[in-house]
Structure formats: C-alpha cells, structure tokens
Design a protein around this motif. Structure first.
Motif, short mmCIF file in Angstrom:
data_model
loop_
_atom_site.label_atom_id
_atom_site.label_comp_id
_atom_site.label_asym_id
_atom_site.label_seq_id
_atom_site.Cartn_x
_atom_site.Cartn_y
_atom_site.Cartn_z
N UNK A 1 0.83 -1.20 0.00
CA UNK A 1 0.00 0.00 0.00
C UNK A 1 0.86 1.25 0.00
N UNK A 2 1.96 1.20 0.74
CA UNK A 2 2.88 2.33 0.82
C UNK A 2 3.62 2.54 -0.50
N UNK A 3 4.02 1.43 -1.13
CA UNK A 3 4.76 1.47 -2.39
C UNK A 3 4.07 0.53 -3.39
N UNK A 4 3.01 0.98 -4.05
CA UNK A 4 2.24 0.09 -4.94
C UNK A 4 3.06 -0.55 -6.04
N UNK A 5 4.13 0.11 -6.49
CA UNK A 5 4.94 -0.45 -7.57
C UNK A 5 5.59 -1.77 -7.15
N UNK A 6 5.80 -1.97 -5.87
CA UNK A 6 6.44 -3.21 -5.41
C UNK A 6 5.52 -4.41 -5.55
N UNK A 7 4.22 -4.17 -5.49
CA UNK A 7 3.28 -5.27 -5.75
C UNK A 7 3.41 -5.71 -7.21
N UNK A 8 3.50 -4.73 -8.10
CA UNK A 8 3.62 -5.02 -9.54
C UNK A 8 4.95 -5.70 -9.86
N UNK A 9 6.00 -5.34 -9.13
CA UNK A 9 7.35 -5.84 -9.41
C UNK A 9 7.72 -7.06 -8.56
N UNK A 10 6.77 -7.63 -7.86
CA UNK A 10 7.06 -8.67 -6.88
C UNK A 10 7.88 -9.83 -7.40
N UNK A 11 7.68 -10.25 -8.63
CA UNK A 11 8.38 -11.41 -9.16
C UNK A 11 9.66 -11.05 -9.92
N UNK A 12 9.96 -9.75 -10.02
CA UNK A 12 11.19 -9.32 -10.70
C UNK A 12 12.39 -9.41 -9.77
N UNK A 13 13.56 -9.64 -10.37
CA UNK A 13 14.80 -9.58 -9.61
C UNK A 13 15.01 -8.14 -9.15
N UNK A 14 15.51 -7.98 -7.94
CA UNK A 14 15.74 -6.64 -7.40
C UNK A 14 16.71 -5.84 -8.25
N UNK A 15 17.64 -6.53 -8.90
CA UNK A 15 18.66 -5.84 -9.71
C UNK A 15 18.07 -5.14 -10.92
N UNK A 16 16.86 -5.51 -11.32
CA UNK A 16 16.25 -4.91 -12.51
C UNK A 16 15.50 -3.62 -12.21
N UNK A 17 15.39 -3.24 -10.95
CA UNK A 17 14.64 -2.05 -10.57
C UNK A 17 15.49 -0.79 -10.69
N UNK A 18 14.82 0.34 -10.80
CA UNK A 18 15.52 1.62 -10.75
C UNK A 18 16.05 1.86 -9.34
N UNK A 19 16.93 2.85 -9.20
CA UNK A 19 17.47 3.16 -7.89
C UNK A 19 16.40 3.53 -6.89
N UNK A 20 15.43 4.32 -7.33
CA UNK A 20 14.35 4.71 -6.44
C UNK A 20 13.49 3.54 -6.01
N UNK A 21 13.22 2.63 -6.96
CA UNK A 21 12.42 1.45 -6.62
C UNK A 21 13.19 0.53 -5.68
N UNK A 22 14.51 0.42 -5.87
CA UNK A 22 15.31 -0.38 -4.96
C UNK A 22 15.29 0.22 -3.55
N UNK A 23 15.27 1.55 -3.47
CA UNK A 23 15.19 2.18 -2.15
C UNK A 23 13.86 1.85 -1.49
N UNK A 24 12.79 1.80 -2.27
CA UNK A 24 11.49 1.42 -1.72
C UNK A 24 11.54 -0.01 -1.17
N UNK A 25 12.21 -0.91 -1.89
CA UNK A 25 12.35 -2.29 -1.40
C UNK A 25 13.11 -2.30 -0.08
#
Length: 236
Positions: free
Chosen positions: A121-145
C-alpha cells in the motif's frame, strides 16, 4: 516520560580515529527526527552504532532498557530496524523475497502477511514488481524495497540512512511522503540525510553533526531560521 530512544555520550572509534564523539540525542515515540551533516560527519556511523552494527561506548537505551551490549539481531528483535546506506539488497532475489527477508525473526504469519500488504500500500509499484529480480529495478524502486524490507521487521523505530541519494526527484518526493506515512502508521523514524531542504520539510526535530559531534539541535522550524543552517545547508 521515557524517550523511545536515548543516546548518551556515544563514542565510536575506527582504530585510533575518532568517528563519533560525545553524541547525545533522543527520539520520542511517533517522531521523525533528522540528522544532517556533510560527508564524513559521522552520520552513517551514528546509525550503525545505534543498531549495534559497530561497537560503541556510551549509553544506548530503547524503551527504557539498556541495549548497548546487545548483538544486532537482538536489537532488531527489540524493535529497531536499520535501512542502510546503499540499500544492500540481494540483487539476484525477487522483490518479494527481499521483502520477506525483513521478517526473518518473526513467526506470526498472519501479521507478516498484513505487513506485506502495508508495504504494498505504501509502495504500490512493489506489488507489480514482486516477481522481478531486485537488480532490474531503478534506484528509487530499490530504495522502496530497502525501506519495505525494514518495515517487515515491524519496527517501533526505523533508522533510515540517506534514503534520497542517487534517485530521481519524483521518486525522492514519493519516498519522503512515505516517511511521513510511516510515522502516521505509528513508527518513529530517525533519518540521516544530506538533502536539508526536504528533510526539514518532514521532521519534527533535527540534530546537525559535524566532525563527529552535534553542533546544532532544535525543532525543524527553529533551524530553518538559524543563520548558520540557512547559509551552510539551505544555501540562502
């Protein structure tokens, strides 16, 4: 009333080098407290000392109990979770697996699931990216993780080290908004930052660290009007 966190005369040495000297601060339940300062001021060392990732001398109490001699995992178990500088994710693992690792000390499955939903709920993009490898995310998305993983430990106090470094402005603003929401949800936050303008916009109180010592402290409003802070940190 006893502060949630109380640090008294903290000292950290790396060999003969003194990194932190006589640093004292408090964080009350429900507060966002900021630590500002230039590179090399000792900000990261301060958070590592609080989370017991580096040895330190001085007083360290949490919820009124001395935690200065506890190992890292016990500090986490007491309710202090540290989101380190540089995110420190497991890049080959999925987003969801990285988040789940934040709850490694817990056994309350229903509550873990509830906290996963809270992170989504706090970071909705992480629900969408749940099955992706963390290395494929942008820097901002990795910070959310990284923030989400720390929240999965269900902390009473979240330690955030430079959450805005190296990410796009839009995502930076999302992360600062999320920090405010984390506080509204009942978690106190101690955030180390170089972005003084954004930090002063969300925190209740601020400590300014230079050369390993606290040189200024006060409410965000008071420090916004401090001539030294305005000149050195706000550029006005």
């Amino acid at each position: 009333m006893v502060p949630l966190l109380e640090v008294h005369d903290l000292e950290v040495r790396y060999g003969k080098a003194l990194a932190i000297e006589q640093v004292s601060l408090t964080v009350e339940a429900g507060e966002i407290v900021g630590v500002l300062g230039p590179n090399g001021a000792g900000k990261t060392t301060l958070l590592k000392a609080i989370s017991r990732a580096v040895p330190a001398r001085g007083g360290l109490t949490f919820k009124g109990e001395d935690v200065s001699a506890l190992p890292v995992h016990e500090v986490v178990g007491r309710g202090i979770c540290h989101c380190p500088e540089g995110r420190r994710l497991f890049p080959e693992l999925t987003v969801r697996k990285n988040l789940e690792l934040g709850a490694y000390l817990r056994r309350d499955r229903a509550e873990i699931a509830a906290d996963m939903e809270r992170v989504h709920t706090l970071f909705p993009v992480l629900r969408e990216r749940g099955s992706q490898q963390a290395s494929t995310l942008s820097g901002g998305e990795q910070q959310m993780v990284a923030i989400g993983r720390a929240l999965m430990g269900r902390p009473a106090l979240l330690l955030l080290d430079e959450p805005s470094v190296g990410i796009a402005h839009k995502l930076k603003m999302m992360i600062f908004g999320a920090i405010e929401q984390i506080r509204r949800d009942g978690t106190a936050v101690l955030v180390v930052e170089q972005d003084a303008v954004s930090t002063l916009g969300i925190v209740d109180r601020v400590y300014v660290l230079e050369h390993g010592r606290v040189v200024r402290e006060g409410t965000a409003g008071a420090l916004k009007d401090d001539d030294y802070i305005r000149q050195i940190y706000l550029g006005v």
